[in-house]
Design an enzyme around this catalytic site. Structure first.
Site, PDB file in Angstrom:
ATOM      1  N   ASP A   1      30.325  31.792  46.519  1.00 44.64           N
ATOM      2  CA  ASP A   1      31.004  32.991  46.005  1.00 44.64           C
ATOM      3  C   ASP A   1      32.187  33.403  46.892  1.00 44.64           C
ATOM      4  O   ASP A   1      33.184  33.915  46.385  1.00 44.64           O
ATOM      5  CB  ASP A   1      29.985  34.145  45.938  1.00 44.64           C
ATOM      6  CG  ASP A   1      30.526  35.377  45.215  1.00 44.64           C
ATOM      7  OD1 ASP A   1      31.112  35.202  44.130  1.00 44.64           O
ATOM      8  OD2 ASP A   1      30.363  36.500  45.731  1.00 44.64           O
TER       9      ASP A   1
ATOM     10  N   HIS B   1      37.689  32.391  48.988  1.00 44.12           N
ATOM     11  CA  HIS B   1      38.462  33.373  49.747  1.00 44.12           C
ATOM     12  C   HIS B   1      38.582  33.031  51.242  1.00 44.12           C
ATOM     13  O   HIS B   1      39.672  33.062  51.808  1.00 44.12           O
ATOM     14  CB  HIS B   1      37.839  34.764  49.621  1.00 44.12           C
ATOM     15  CG  HIS B   1      37.601  35.207  48.204  1.00 44.12           C
ATOM     16  ND1 HIS B   1      38.473  34.932  47.175  1.00 44.12           N
ATOM     17  CD2 HIS B   1      36.584  35.906  47.636  1.00 44.12           C
ATOM     18  CE1 HIS B   1      38.003  35.451  46.049  1.00 44.12           C
ATOM     19  NE2 HIS B   1      36.860  36.036  46.303  1.00 44.12           N
TER      20      HIS B   1
HETATM   21  O1  LIG Z   1      35.278  37.213  44.327  1.00 44.75           O
HETATM   22  C1  LIG Z   1      34.524  38.040  44.777  1.00 44.75           C
HETATM   23  O2  LIG Z   1      35.031  38.987  45.601  1.00 44.75           O
HETATM   24  C2  LIG Z   1      34.341  40.212  45.817  1.00 44.75           C
HETATM   25  C3  LIG Z   1      34.955  40.836  47.081  1.00 44.75           C
HETATM   26  O3  LIG Z   1      36.306  41.137  46.802  1.00 44.75           O
HETATM   27  P1  LIG Z   1      37.041  42.328  47.570  1.00 44.75           P
HETATM   28  O4  LIG Z   1      38.419  42.288  47.014  1.00 44.75           O
HETATM   29  O5  LIG Z   1      36.287  43.591  47.245  1.00 44.75           O
HETATM   30  O6  LIG Z   1      36.983  42.015  49.017  1.00 44.75           O
HETATM   31  C4  LIG Z   1      32.850  39.978  45.997  1.00 44.75           C
HETATM   32  O7  LIG Z   1      32.171  41.222  46.072  1.00 44.75           O
HETATM   33  C5  LIG Z   1      32.330  39.198  44.810  1.00 44.75           C
HETATM   34  O8  LIG Z   1      30.952  38.906  45.004  1.00 44.75           O
HETATM   35  C6  LIG Z   1      33.080  37.897  44.663  1.00 44.75           C
HETATM   36  O9  LIG Z   1      32.696  37.255  43.447  1.00 44.75           O
END
Ligand SMILES: O=C1O[C@H](COP(=O)(O)O)[C@@H](O)[C@H](O)[C@H]1O
Ligand SMILES: NC(=O)C1=CN([C@@H]2O[C@H](COP(=O)(O)OP(=O)(O)OC[C@H]3O[C@@H](n4cnc5c(N)ncnc54)[C@H](OP(=O)(O)O)[C@@H]3O)[C@@H](O)[C@H]2O)C=CC1
Length: 489
Positions: free
Chosen positions: A232, A237
């Site tokens: 995830d 990221h």
């Molecule tokens: O892609 C995702 O990102 C979120 C966190 O993103 P943010 O912009 O709030 O830092 C994460 O909570 C989620 O599980 C995931 O699929």
């Protein structure tokens, strides 16, 4: 008037009543309209298989915008204009015949943006049906993450899309690339010769990347339990952040120049064999605890949970990059749900000076760090050593920050959400902030070896209390190398 011009498009949102569309995409589109960045001729198509009354569905979308956009940003005239652009269509994305009415709604002379806010398992069907309906030539497709759950499944999905669309019209989302501060990494590194000359193993001892969340899985058990934090967050990221920190300077800012450099980093990541796993990677799962003073359940007690699950909600790991620039410089990555504080930051730790002339007892103080805060309180701080002030202080050292806080310094009232930037870039046909197929594949290849290792060893995640900084073993992971997580926090 905005300085950038955006052509008219038809924007078709597949999965218009889903969580992502309602919580993020419609609010982002509304904000673009409010900022004058949607062309007057742009039309929005809300596509979902729900057969209910279109007016009711449009009302659901309007309510979502009112809920997720701050009250101060709701402008009734903009709202009326925005809803006036929108049409709702009931459509099963797998059924070819359902695409016939869609064709009538698409202006043939404009680009069609097809945003897939759906499970990745239907991307191939949507592409095939768009092509069969004669819409492929004018279409840019936007694919949400995660694309697959491993290298093999991501290839199946990417190949299914590639059968109908060239890479130049495929936009793979990693919303971290749309965050203003993430884009700033490129400016910071390549517009300041000060940093770039120091950006290597001669001057940097190690790098930390932390993306800590206070939220749990927010009702997404069905998705999350199949994925886990490695798939995830790390696969996309955190590896993208690592690439932007570690890549060599691209020769220009074109999408492929940047992507080529990122791919070189992913290819240079050292494998982590099953024998190395226990020393290099820590998996965790949150137990009940308290976050920001509020009691919260453990992962296994979440709504719709399965009490047997061994899915991880936390990962900390040490990655090594095998190239001249980074040989011997560990990158420590960690990310988790239900942690003590929401913070995403990168800390670059510089090496000690080569020769030391100050009082020996002060030696441990000496360390320059560059702290890049991605969210919240976006900004950059450079920790530098100075002399303590005062006649009585002698040559006593202290560490203090040279600070740049983006909202204070630039007096900006609002940092746009990542999706606003990304949607605008798609409308402009700019692929810089989107991920190329080979990046996804190398990232999966590296993550797959970790998952295979865990499976082979029968590894289970270590519990950590909600509201903490993760399992104790994640502290040992870095202290073993004589270091500690910066600030904790
Ligand atoms: O892609 C995702 O990102 C979120 C966190 O993103 P943010 O912009 O709030 O830092 C994460 O909570 C989620 O599980 C995931 O699929
Ligand atoms: N939600 C989030 O925060 C994030 C989501 N993503 C990604 O975005 C995508 C969407 O996620 P999310 O919004 O959470 O998921 P949801 O399940 O909430 O929404 C998906 C939507 O797609 C619809 N759908 C699925 N199959 C079909 C079909 N054959 N025909 C018509 N409609 C269909 C679903 O309809 P129905 O309800 O009828 O099944 C649902 O409305 C996923 O790929 C996810 O991984 C990525 C990052 C964050």
């Amino acid at each position: 008037m905005p300085a950038i011009s955006v052509d008219a498009t038809t924007f078709a949102l597949f999965g218009a009543l889903g969580d992502l569309a309602l919580r993020k995409l419609f609010p982002a589109l509304y904000q673009l309209d409010r900022a004058g960045l949607l062309h007057g001729g742009t039309k929005l198509l809300a596509l979902s298989r729900d057969p209910g009354d279109p007016q009711t569905h449009m009302a659901t979308i309007e309510q979502a915008i009112r809920r997720y956009v701050p009250d101060a940003d709701i402008d009734e005239a903009v709202m009326a204009r925005f809803l006036g652009r929108m049409q709702y269509l009931t459509i099963d994305f797998r059924r070819r015949e359902d695409f016939v009415p869609l064709v009538q709604m698409v202006a043939p002379e404009m680009p069609l943006i097809a945003y897939f806010a759906t499970p990745a398992s239907v991307y191939g069907s949507i592409c095939e049906n768009l092509a069969h309906a004669g819409l492929a030539e004018q279409t840019r497709v936007v694919l949400e993450k995660p694309i697959g759950h491993d290298l093999a499944s991501s290839r199946v999905i990417n190949d299914a899309v590639a059968e109908f669309f060239p890479e130049s019209r495929i936009y793979r989302i990693d919303h971290y690339l749309g965050k203003e501060t993430v884009q700033n990494l490129i400016a910071l590194r390549f517009a300041n010769s000060l940093f770039e000359t120091q950006w290597n193993q001669h001057h940097i001892s190690h790098v930390e990347i932390t993306v800590a969340e206070t939220v749990g899985i927010e009702g997404r058990w069905g998705y999350f339990d199949q994925a886990g934090q490695l798939r995830d967050m790390i696969q996309n990221h955190l590896l993208q952040l690592l690439c932007l920190i570690a890549m060599d300077p691209p020769s220009d800012l074109t999408a492929d120049s940047i992507r080529d450099e990122k791919v070189k980093v992913l290819k240079a990541l050292a494998p982590i064999t099953p024998e190395m796993l226990s020393q290099r990677v820590v998996r965790g799962q949150y137990a009940s605890g308290s976050v920001n003073g509020k009691a919260v359940p453990g992962y296994l007690e979440e709504e719709n949970s399965n009490a047997e699950s061994s899915t991880e909600t936390f990962v900390a790991l040490r990655a090594d990059i095998c190239n001249w620039r980074w040989s011997g410089v560990p990158f420590y990555l960690r990310t988790g749900k239900r942690m003590a504080q929401k913070v995403s930051q990168i800390v670059i730790h510089f090496k000690e000076p080569p020769f030391y002339i100050f009082a020996p007892e002060q030696r441990s103080l000496i360390s320059n760090r560059l702290i890049i805060r991605l969210q919240p309180d976006e900004g950059i701080a450079l920790q530098v050593m100075t002399k303590e002030q005062g006649l009585d202080k002698g040559m006593h050292l202290r560490s203090g920050p040279l600070q740049l806080n983006f909202s204070e310094t630039y007096k900006r009232s609002r940092i746009p959400d990542a999706y606003e930037r990304l949607l605008l870039e798609v409308m402009q046909g700019n692929q810089n902030l989107f991920v190329r197929k080979d990046e996804i594949e190398y990232a999966w290849k590296w993550c797959d070896q970790l998952i295979d290792g865990w499976n082979r060893l029968g590894d289970t995640p270590k519990l950590y209390p909600a509201g903490s900084w993760g399992p104790v073993a994640s502290i040992a992971l870095i202290t073993r190398d004589g270091r500690s997580w910066y600030g904790d926090l």
